[in-house]
Every structure is written in C-alpha cells, then in structure tokens.
Design a protein around this motif. Structure first.
Motif, PDB file in Angstrom:
ATOM      1  N   TRP A  72       4.309  -2.148  47.926  1.00 25.43           N
ATOM      2  CA  TRP A  72       5.097  -2.570  46.767  1.00 25.43           C
ATOM      3  C   TRP A  72       4.466  -3.796  46.107  1.00 25.43           C
ATOM      4  N   SER A 117       5.744   5.483  41.683  1.00 28.60           N
ATOM      5  CA  SER A 117       6.582   6.686  41.809  1.00 28.60           C
ATOM      6  C   SER A 117       6.533   7.221  43.232  1.00 28.60           C
ATOM      7  N   VAL A 174       8.687   5.014  45.421  1.00 29.43           N
ATOM      8  CA  VAL A 174      10.109   5.306  45.251  1.00 29.43           C
ATOM      9  C   VAL A 174      10.474   6.554  46.044  1.00 29.43           C
TER      10      VAL A 174
END
Length: 464
Positions: free
Chosen positions: A348, A320, A323
């Motif tokens: 990532w 989260s 993002v």
C-alpha cells in the motif's frame, strides 16, 4: 613471479599492472642496482598479433626518442619460462604517483597547478609532434601522467609514460589502423582510426577537465559532442575557454598543434576572472523572495506531462489488486486475515507513493525558507502540508553543495543518469532539491548561486 630474475639481470620486486597477456613489473637491475620497469608480453592463449605490433612499436619508439620527461629505453629481449615465451621491454623507472592515483588519494588541483601540468605536457608534445615523422601518443590520460618531487607552489616534475598505443603519422598510410585509446579521453576522429597531432591535445584537455571536476569525462554532460564542464568548476574564463578549445570535437575548431596551444596558454592572464554565473532563467515559474532577513523560494506545480499516463495506469492496476487482495483476506479466519493485512501494508505504501508521484506535480508546491533563526523545507498540496517540516537552526548551515548532472554505475553495473542537485547542509541534516519536472537543471544552477551569495558561503561543487 616476485624474486625471479629475467634475462639473467632484472630481479622482479613488484607487480605494477596486469592485462590480458601483458604484465608491468618493477624490478632491480642487479648490475646497476637501479630500479627499472619491465613490460612483459606473453605468447599464450590470450596472445593477439596486434598486441605484438604495438609492443614492438613501443620499443622502437622509446629507442628512437630522448626526452627528460619520458622514460628511457634500456633493454629489449626474449625470455622463456615454464608458462611460455615472453618479450620484455625494459625502461627507466619514474618514482612518483600518477594523476589518477593522486586524485583518488584526495588531492585537489588548483587552477595554477592545472596550468603547470598543461604547460609541461605541451612541451613534451611539442617535442614528439616535431619529430620526423611526428609521434602521436594516442592515450594521454590521468594514469599515464606521473608527478614527482612536489615542492612549494610547483606540481613538481611531470612525466608522460606508457607509449603502448603510440602511432607515427607515417604509419597511417601503411596497412590498417588499430583503434586504441581510452573512452572519454579519445577525440571523435580517433574512433574512426584517424589520428593527428591535435588528437593528443583533446586527450590532454579531457585529462585536465577530469582533474578540475573529479568526474570522468564520459560521465559529464555533452552538448553537440562538446564536454560540458564549465558549470561545475571555479576556473577562470580564459582557462575555461582554452580547455573548451582543446576539447572541441571538430578538428577545425581545435588548436592546430601543441605549439599553438602552448602559446595560447602562455598568453592567458595571470589572474583570471571567475566564470560569470547564469542569470535568472527568463521562463522560470519559481518565485524567489530575498530580503536582508529572509530567503525564500517556492516551486509551483509543474503541471501535466505524458509520463503520468503510464504511471497512472500502473498505479490503478496496482491499487486495484490490493483492494481485491484485502477484500478477499477479510473472509479468512482470524488471525490469518490480520497476517494478510499486515503483509499488504508495504505494498500500500508503494501504491500511495505512485499516486503522489502523479498528484504532487499537478497540485503540490515546494518551499525552502531561511530566516535569521531557522531553515525549513515544506511540501504542500491543496494548502495542506503532507510531510513533517524539516527545520534546523540557521546558524548550523555550514555548507552548500551543487551536484551536477552525471552518470554512474548502479549495483548491476549499468550506467544510470543522476540529476543535478542542490544540497544545503545544516550540521548532519541536509535540505535537498533535485532537477525534475518541477525544476530544471538551469534553475538548480541559478538557485545554488543565489543562495551562495545570500548566505555568504562558497558553493561546493562535487559528485556523489
């Protein structure tokens, strides 16, 4: 100190060992031209009165005993130097290498050699424990057993050294007990300050286990206080059971004394049967297929476990944030937004790895397949292979290794558990399976034996 003459007689030639307030030196007796070992106890800031008691007890013990496999007492004197006052104990020098040094140099011991070492040390213990009062060594371990004059099939002469921890049974009732010994080789009763002749038997058994496995006894798995070593050795059933009795944590289940242990060792068959491998685990979910031309096993999904909740929560928070970070970087001017995007790529990768750590146990399967022409290891999820298949020619398979569960020190010096592993080597490529939620240590044992039998290759048991 090299070159110094101690007590107007002993010229130091080498420092053998050094501990707090103590040194062990190799010296030449200038009167006899013989090499001797000099142990020095220094009265300094590091001095402890307990060390003086042990040092004097070692001198008195060596002076009292006489055995061809124990160094002889030669001298005991005071020595003053600019660094302070010292006590010196001189004993005969044994020209050989300790079992610990031999193992570090790459030597491996056969079962016959282990039995030979056991037999000779037990003969020494029969002598020590038979004295009045009985003398207990309290620190039998690989570094305190020296081998010399190896020839043919014999391990050579075996010596027991370093009586710095020695205890007489009579001394137990006089004052407090000093807890000495080496962790991993000490029996449970010794931690409580109690020692009996059978305490030395435990230490000898643990030493032999170390020689047969190459793993420190403290790093081997335990079951109800017993050292579990039999799965990672190729010792015969009789000798294995003998070692298990030597290292029983309970005195009631251990050999009573060296005489009893020696007699049991002598009664073992000359040719002992190998330990029978474990049968297929009754509750395994692994699907094993064996034919003349194919060996294949498939490890199905292990299913949900509570540990996934914590990993899932952390993975959700981690991804989260990524993002949010990448969304924010889109509004940055070029090329700064590109730099931000590239910077986030390794993170990532970590986030996706955490997601896979949850999804693969739930939906993934692992398959190892060997055919007449190749070996391959695949990982699939939802019928889709998610990593490159590792494939090698079948004829390059030259070794099967089994790494037992053990512990080792990490880069910070902390002990960490290493799971059991099965490794198939094909040249420089390796096909590895580790014990985890999907496959247990017992299943690893079973598959290792099945694969060894099918390929006709010996199972190499080792530690990384």
């Amino acid at each position: 100190m090299i070159g110094e003459i101690l007590g107007d007689r002993y010229q130091v030639t080498e420092l053998l060992a050094k501990n707090a307030g103590r040194k062990t030196l190799l010296a030449k007796d200038i009167q006899t031209e013989q090499l001797v070992v000099v142990k020095l106890l220094t009265f300094s800031a590091e001095f402890e009165w307990e060390n003086l008691k042990l040092f004097e007890r070692e001198a008195q013990t060596l002076k009292f005993i006489s055995h061809p496999a124990i160094p002889n007492y030669l001298d005991f004197f005071d020595w003053d130097s600019p660094k302070g006052k010292h006590l010196a104990l001189v004993q005969s020098y044994v020209d050989g290498k300790s079992l610990e040094a031999q193992l570090k140099s790459g030597r491996h011991f056969t079962e016959a050699e282990l039995k030979d070492i056991a037999y000779k040390i037990l003969q020494i213990l029969v002598y020590l424990h038979g004295l009045q009062p009985p003398i207990i060594h309290r620190d039998i371990k690989p570094s305190n057993i020296i081998l010399t004059n190896r020839s043919g099939n014999s391990v050579g002469e075996v010596y027991l050294v370093d009586f710095g921890s020695v205890q007489t049974v009579a001394a137990k009732t006089q004052g407090t007990i000093t807890i000495v010994g080496t962790y991993g080789y000490m029996p449970p009763e010794q931690f409580g300050g109690r020692v009996v002749p059978a305490s030395d038997l435990y230490s000898l058994g643990a030493t032999l286990i170390f020689l047969s496995t190459g793993i420190h006894p403290a790093d081997l798995p335990q079951a109800e206080g017993r050292i579990e070593f039999q799965k990672i050795t190729n010792l015969g059933v009789g000798f294995t059971n003998w070692l298990r009795r030597m290292t029983q944590p309970s005195l009631d289940q251990r050999f009573v004394g060296a005489n009893t242990a020696l007699k049991a060792l002598e009664e073992l068959p000359k040719k002992d049967l190998a330990v029978v491998p474990e049968a297929k685990p009754s509750n395994t979910k692994i699907i094993l297929t064996k034919t003349a031309n194919k060996f294949e096993f498939m490890i199905p999904p292990s299913g949900f476990n509570p540990g996934m909740i914590a990993i899932g929560a952390f993975a959700l928070a981690w991804n989260s944030f990524l993002v949010f970070f990448n969304g924010f970087s889109l509004f940055a001017p070029f090329p700064i937004n590109l730099v931000f995007a590239l910077f986030s790529l390794p993170f990532w990768g970590v986030g996706l790895a955490m997601i896979m750590a949850i999804l693969f146990p739930l939906f993934g399967q692992t398959t190892l397949k060997i055919t007449p022409d190749k070996i391959g290891l695949t990982f699939k999820m939802w019928g889709i292979q998610y990593n490159p298949t590792k494939v090698s020619p079948r004829d390059e398979i030259d070794k099967i290794s089994y790494v037992p569960k053990h512990s080792k020190k990490d880069s910070d010096g902390d002990r960490v558990q290493v799971p059991a592993k099965l490794i198939v080597w094909a040249g420089i490529k390796k096909y590895e399976l580790s014990a985890c939620d999907s496959i247990s240590e017992r299943e690893i044992d079973w598959l290792a034996q099945e694969l060894s039998d099918w390929l006709g290759l010996p199972l190499s048991k080792e530690v990384e």
